[in-house]
Design an enzyme around this catalytic site. Structure first.
Site, PDB file in Angstrom:
ATOM      1  N   GLN A 296       1.401  -3.220  -3.540  1.00 20.43           N
ATOM      2  CA  GLN A 296       2.790  -2.887  -2.802  1.00 20.43           C
ATOM      3  C   GLN A 296       3.230  -1.595  -3.104  1.00 20.43           C
ATOM      4  OE1 GLN A 296       3.778  -5.283  -0.412  1.00 20.43           O
ATOM      5  NE2 GLN A 296       4.905  -3.698   0.457  1.00 20.43           N
ATOM      6  N   PHE A 297       2.674  -0.567  -2.665  1.00 21.51           N
ATOM      7  CA  PHE A 297       3.073   0.799  -3.022  1.00 21.51           C
ATOM      8  C   PHE A 297       4.634   0.889  -2.536  1.00 21.51           C
ATOM      9  CE2 PHE A 297       1.928   1.459   1.467  1.00 21.51           C
ATOM     10  CZ  PHE A 297       2.592   2.644   1.757  1.00 21.51           C
ATOM     11  N   THR A 298       5.376   0.265  -1.515  1.00 17.10           N
ATOM     12  CA  THR A 298       6.382   0.506  -1.022  1.00 17.10           C
ATOM     13  C   THR A 298       7.441   0.003  -2.218  1.00 17.10           C
ATOM     14  OG1 THR A 298       6.456  -1.662   0.403  1.00 17.10           O
ATOM     15  CG2 THR A 298       5.814   0.335   1.499  1.00 17.10           C
TER      16      THR A 298
END
Length: 150
Positions: A78-80
């Site tokens: 989950q890069f966010t």
């Protein structure tokens, strides 16, 4: 490294209608990897996750760890989780690790969690457009950051 850990009674990850990972009782984990993350961050976080006592005992107290309830893990990149919202209304993702750094760290986390938990880790697919379904049990949601270690 940041993780959002949700205690779930079930969770699944689908990509284009096909399930890539699915669990019953256990942890649904969203994992964010930052450019500055190290193996020390990864090891600390993996240890904390697998030893966290957030499952209820016979008295209804959060006293049991994942292994005590024979739970499983669904891990999704989950890069966010490293989003910056300081300027304007469009989030920035400059702190998120690029794939050449993040993918090996994500794969190492899969192996580390598997070794520590003694289970096969279910996963999403790095960089894919995924749909996550889950039943948050409690609800119990814990946010951890390897840099603050709170």
């Amino acid at each position: 490294m940041r993780a959002i850990i949700q205690r779930v009674s079930s969770a699944s990850c689908s990509i284009e209608g096909k399930i890539s990972g699915e669990i019953g009782l256990g942890f649904m984990i969203l994992l964010g990897i930052e450019d500055s993350d190290t193996e020390e961050d990864l090891n600390w976080l993996a240890q904390k996750i697998t030893n966290m006592r957030i499952f209820s005992d016979e008295h209804g107290l959060m006293n049991k760890a994942l292994a005590d309830v024979r739970g499983n893990i669904l891990l999704v990149s989950q890069f966010t989780l490293f989003t910056s919202t300081k300027k304007g209304n469009r989030p920035g993702f400059t702190r998120s690790a690029k794939p050449d750094i993040a993918i090996p760290m994500y794969e190492k986390m899969i192996r580390e969690l598997g070794e520590l938990s003694g289970t096969r880790i279910q996963t999403g697919v790095f960089g894919a457009d995924m749909q996550i379904s889950l039943v948050n049990d409690g609800p119990v949601t814990i946010i951890m950051d390897s840099k603050s270690r709170e």
